[in-house]
Design an enzyme around this catalytic site. Structure first.
Site, mmCIF file in Angstrom:
data_model
loop_
_atom_site.group_PDB
_atom_site.id
_atom_site.type_symbol
_atom_site.label_atom_id
_atom_site.label_comp_id
_atom_site.label_asym_id
_atom_site.label_seq_id
_atom_site.Cartn_x
_atom_site.Cartn_y
_atom_site.Cartn_z
ATOM 1 N N ASP A 1 0.936 -1.341 0.465
ATOM 2 C CA ASP A 1 0.116 -0.399 -0.384
ATOM 3 C C ASP A 1 0.915 1.254 -0.103
ATOM 4 O O ASP A 1 1.018 2.294 -0.122
ATOM 5 C CB ASP A 1 -0.804 -0.015 1.661
ATOM 6 C CG ASP A 1 -0.342 -0.074 2.460
ATOM 7 O OD1 ASP A 1 1.026 -0.553 2.752
ATOM 8 O OD2 ASP A 1 -1.074 0.019 3.499
ATOM 9 N N ASP B 1 9.860 -8.953 -7.433
ATOM 10 C CA ASP B 1 9.513 -9.307 -6.393
ATOM 11 C C ASP B 1 8.340 -9.794 -6.315
ATOM 12 O O ASP B 1 8.155 -11.377 -5.482
ATOM 13 C CB ASP B 1 10.094 -8.260 -4.975
ATOM 14 C CG ASP B 1 10.512 -7.446 -5.779
ATOM 15 O OD1 ASP B 1 10.951 -7.007 -6.689
ATOM 16 O OD2 ASP B 1 11.520 -7.049 -5.060
#
Length: 372
Positions: A131, A140
């Site tokens: 977020d 990743d």
């Protein structure tokens, strides 16, 4: 180092784990009181070694850490639901459930599966990295979420999670792979607004080593839990083989790959061990699964030898006066965000951080398996 220096990948993996066990008790692996991929990657490597040698102390080490972050009722503690990085350690719950039959691990698995089922996506369907990077897709993230989703889906009849993991790989490939090189850029901003984002493509400007390393490891782990006739299996096999073959074009003479992969020898750049370990793990497993021909073990072995040649040993003496040697895995980039060439090159390095030792264990165990 003494005459007892390891003679095999398995021996090096054991030396690395023993070194870390002398430094940290299981519950004290950093960052303490955080259910996070740093520990998850390292302990995934510990579990792979347990599968090879059956030493119960390794499984107990994993359990000690998990139990410090999962309540007696099976609630995941110290966990950020809005970060893919905190989904990844969930893969450690599967073997603990299998070996102990303790249903609190199943409840923790169900909690994580629920959270990944409702995890936020951008308008193109890609998971946000977290977020703090809303709508951005980082390489990743494929490793942080995908292997958990496919294993849960296969074991608990959630084919939708397997399908979603495959979609995330294909979307990331579509958005970040540059056809000219076959390599994948670290991140994609669909709004093309971040300071690092190309205003035409939304792509970050560089190929960061470790971010690309997560991709083949993630895809190959997902394939472990995809049925042979899954409609996307062939596509994923092609994606991972293409990336690994492309990476071989950028391997340095000493066997290692560099922090910014396509700029070997450029001023400021440097050989980086964690990405090298992950590429070797990927090449080894792809050969073992029959996705790549056996000739690709040659670059895998060169990469392994390059890392081994970079290692150092530190002599230690315990309270009883016994001499032992700690294995030091260096030349490992610390965790990082997204940036330009100078940003990646200026990142500090660590010795024996969990990124590096975890990647090292994945390399050693995969090379051991494909060799023997």
């Amino acid at each position: 180092m003494s005459a007892n220096e390891p003679q095999s990948p398995l021996g090096y993996a054991q030396a690395a784990i023993e070194t870390m066990q002398r430094k940290y008790r299981g519950a004290e692996l950093p960052p303490v009181k955080h259910f996070h991929y740093h520990q998850g990657v390292f302990l995934s490597g510990v579990y792979q070694l347990y599968r090879l040698n059956g030493d119960e102390c390794y499984l107990q080490y994993i359990k000690d850490w998990v139990d410090s972050n999962v309540s007696e009722s099976g609630k995941v503690l110290n966990y950020d639901r809005n970060a893919l990085d905190d989904i990844q350690p969930g893969i450690l719950l599967f073997p603990l459930l299998e070996h102990t039959q303790d249903q609190r691990y199943r409840r923790a698995l169900d909690e994580l599966a629920h959270d990944i089922s409702i995890y936020p996506k951008n308008d193109e369907g890609g998971y946000w990295h977290n977020d703090r990077a809303p709508r951005e897709m980082w390489l990743d993230g494929l490793y942080m979420g995908g292997p958990f989703m496919t294993e849960y889906g296969a074991k608990f009849n959630r084919p939708d999670l397997i399908d979603e993991a495959a979609r995330q790989v294909e979307l990331m490939h579509e958005k970040t792979c540059v056809k000219k090189t076959g390599l994948w850029r670290h991140a994609y901003d669909p709004e093309h607004a971040q300071p690092w984002a190309d205003r035409q493509t939304g792509l970050s400007p560089e190929y960061w080593g470790r971010s690309m390393g997560w991709v083949p490891v993630a895809i190959l782990n997902e394939l472990d839990y995809m049925s042979p006739n899954h409609p996307e299996r062939t596509t994923l096999e092609g994606i991972v083989s293409d990336l690994l073959i492309s990476l071989c074009e950028y391997q340095d003479e000493d066997g290692r790959w560099w922090q910014v992969v396509d700029k070997v020898g450029v001023e400021g750049n440097w050989p980086e061990n964690s990405c090298t370990c992950l590429y070797v793990a990927g090449l080894s497993k792809a050969v073992r699964l029959g996705i790549l021909p056996a000739e690709y073990l040659a670059p895998a072995r060169r990469g392994y030898q390059g890392v081994i040649s970079s290692l150092r040993w530190e002599e230690m003496t315990d309270a009883e006066g016994n001499t032992m040697y700690d294995l030091l895995v260096g030349d490992v980039c610390i965790g990082t965000g997204v940036g330009d060439y100078d940003f990646y090159c200026a990142r500090p390095t660590n010795v024996n951080d969990l990124h590096g030792v975890g990647a090292f264990l994945l390399m050693c165990t995969e090379l051991e398996m494909v060799t023997h």
